[in-house]
Design a protein around this motif. Structure first.
Motif, PDB file in Angstrom:
ATOM      1  N   TYR A   1      -2.089   6.768 -48.149  1.00 22.14           N
ATOM      2  CA  TYR A   1      -2.502   7.469 -49.363  1.00 22.14           C
ATOM      3  C   TYR A   1      -1.822   8.845 -49.469  1.00 22.14           C
ATOM      4  N   ARG A   2      -0.941   8.968 -50.445  1.00 20.19           N
ATOM      5  CA  ARG A   2      -0.193  10.189 -50.760  1.00 20.19           C
ATOM      6  C   ARG A   2       0.527  10.762 -49.547  1.00 20.19           C
ATOM      7  N   ASN A   3       1.071   9.889 -48.719  1.00 27.04           N
ATOM      8  CA  ASN A   3       1.736  10.357 -47.505  1.00 27.04           C
ATOM      9  C   ASN A   3       2.758   9.335 -47.023  1.00 27.04           C
ATOM     10  N   SER A   4       3.695   9.813 -46.202  1.00 28.09           N
ATOM     11  CA  SER A   4       4.723   8.962 -45.605  1.00 28.09           C
ATOM     12  C   SER A   4       5.384   9.716 -44.464  1.00 28.09           C
TER      13      SER A   4
ATOM     14  N   LYS B   1      -5.936  15.863 -53.253  1.00 29.60           N
ATOM     15  CA  LYS B   1      -6.100  14.476 -52.826  1.00 29.60           C
ATOM     16  C   LYS B   1      -7.575  14.097 -52.973  1.00 29.60           C
ATOM     17  N   ARG B   2      -7.818  12.830 -53.223  1.00 31.63           N
ATOM     18  CA  ARG B   2      -9.194  12.372 -53.372  1.00 31.63           C
ATOM     19  C   ARG B   2      -9.882  12.320 -52.008  1.00 31.63           C
ATOM     20  N   PRO B   3     -10.979  13.072 -51.823  1.00 34.57           N
ATOM     21  CA  PRO B   3     -11.703  13.024 -50.534  1.00 34.57           C
ATOM     22  C   PRO B   3     -12.403  11.672 -50.370  1.00 34.57           C
TER      23      PRO B   3
ATOM     24  N   ALA C   1       8.622  10.087 -55.256  1.00 30.16           N
ATOM     25  CA  ALA C   1       7.636   9.009 -55.293  1.00 30.16           C
ATOM     26  C   ALA C   1       7.465   8.368 -53.925  1.00 30.16           C
ATOM     27  N   VAL C   2       8.562   8.249 -53.187  1.00 28.60           N
ATOM     28  CA  VAL C   2       8.489   7.671 -51.846  1.00 28.60           C
ATOM     29  C   VAL C   2       7.842   8.653 -50.872  1.00 28.60           C
ATOM     30  N   VAL C   3       8.240   9.910 -50.939  1.00 27.71           N
ATOM     31  CA  VAL C   3       7.672  10.931 -50.048  1.00 27.71           C
ATOM     32  C   VAL C   3       6.147  10.966 -50.167  1.00 27.71           C
ATOM     33  N   MET C   4       5.656  10.910 -51.410  1.00 24.19           N
ATOM     34  CA  MET C   4       4.217  11.024 -51.666  1.00 24.19           C
ATOM     35  C   MET C   4       3.511   9.672 -51.725  1.00 24.19           C
TER      36      MET C   4
END
Length: 285
Positions: free
Chosen positions: A159-162, A214-216, A118-121
């Motif tokens: 957004y969906r990244n870290s 991922k949502r564009p 969850a943290v990674v994404m």
């Protein structure tokens, strides 16, 4: 720590793809993880298996699995802080928060993921994102084999990244979540409503790993695929969900190759029609 040879990964990936790895390690402690990385670096790190695509039937390498292990959770109700090891389930985390009258984790309810994943994404829904309640992360830095701690503002959460997705040499060990005091009854109502919304829209009847892409910017993936007539498009045992075309489901013994063929075809058609480069959210192993 449990260790297995020729380990069957079928029940450890949400697509339920049949796959075997040469070795599998299930560490129970931070010390176990550090010891494993002292001896070897080329592990495939696998959490709950809910955002991955296993592309091979056999992996001639070792997997380090955090699923049902290394999952201790502690609550400091007075401070509004929940601490969890990387293998803990965020579903379990949300339930514990509700029981303790702590609000902020309601959007985690019914999202299948480990704390580390969850943290990674920077996992999230319309109701919230991990970065909003993340306080601090403890991790093993493989570049110098030191255990370090950083606060959320240092982790490039977007957004969906870290930073953990961008830099693969950082292994999450423990996470601190900062929550607020709330009413357990209100928290439970929000959790149940959130779950009902997801179940009404998502294909829970077949094995899947959630949203594939991922949502564009300025677009939604599902409507684009619907316009292209791709809902129900099938390769082998894999299919673009007829309930929500942003999902790929395993309807009949699909392989990783089946799923990847659908992804390639979908990306090609979306680029051709809309000029949009779809980015895969799921991790391909």
């Amino acid at each position: 720590m449990r260790v297995y040879k020729n380990f069957d990964l079928t029940e450890y990936n949400a697509y339920r793809l049949k796959s075997v790895c040469k070795m599998a390690y299930f560490p129970d402690s931070e010390a176990d993880i550090i010891e494993l990385y002292k001896n070897e670096r080329n592990y495939v790190l696998l959490g709950s298996g809910h955002n991955i695509i296993l592309s091979k039937a056999y992996y001639d390498q070792a997997f380090l699995i955090l699923n049902g292990n290394f999952n201790a959770i502690e609550v400091n109700k007075a401070m509004g802080v929940i601490t969890a090891e990387a293998g803990a389930s965020i579903l379990e985390l949300s339930k514990i928060a509700e029981k303790n009258g702590l609000t902020g984790l309601e959007f985690y309810y019914d999202i299948p993921s480990s704390v580390g994943g969850a943290v990674v994404m920077n996992a999230g829904t319309k109701e919230g994102e991990t970065k909003n309640i993340l306080k601090k992360v403890r991790f093993l830095d493989l570049s110098d084999m030191k255990v370090k701690e950083q606060y959320s503002k240092e982790l490039d959460l977007e957004y969906r990244n870290s930073v953990f997705q961008k830099q693969k040499d950082k292994i999450i060990l423990k996470v601190w979540f900062q929550l607020e005091k709330g009413n357990s009854r209100d928290i439970r109502r929000i959790m149940d409503e959130s779950k009902a919304r997801r179940w009404s829209k998502q294909p829970r009847e077949y094995p899947n790993c959630g949203s594939v892409y991922k949502r564009p910017p300025g677009r939604f993936v599902g409507p684009m695929l619907d316009e292209l007539g791709l809902k129900g498009y099938r390769v082998g045992g894999a299919e673009i969900s007829q309930k929500h075309s942003g999902f790929i489901v395993n309807i009949n013994n699909a392989t990783g190759a089946d799923i990847l063929k659908i992804i390639r075809y979908t990306k090609e058609k979306v680029k051709e029609k809309f000029g949009v480069d779809l980015e895969v959210e799921q991790r391909i192993i």
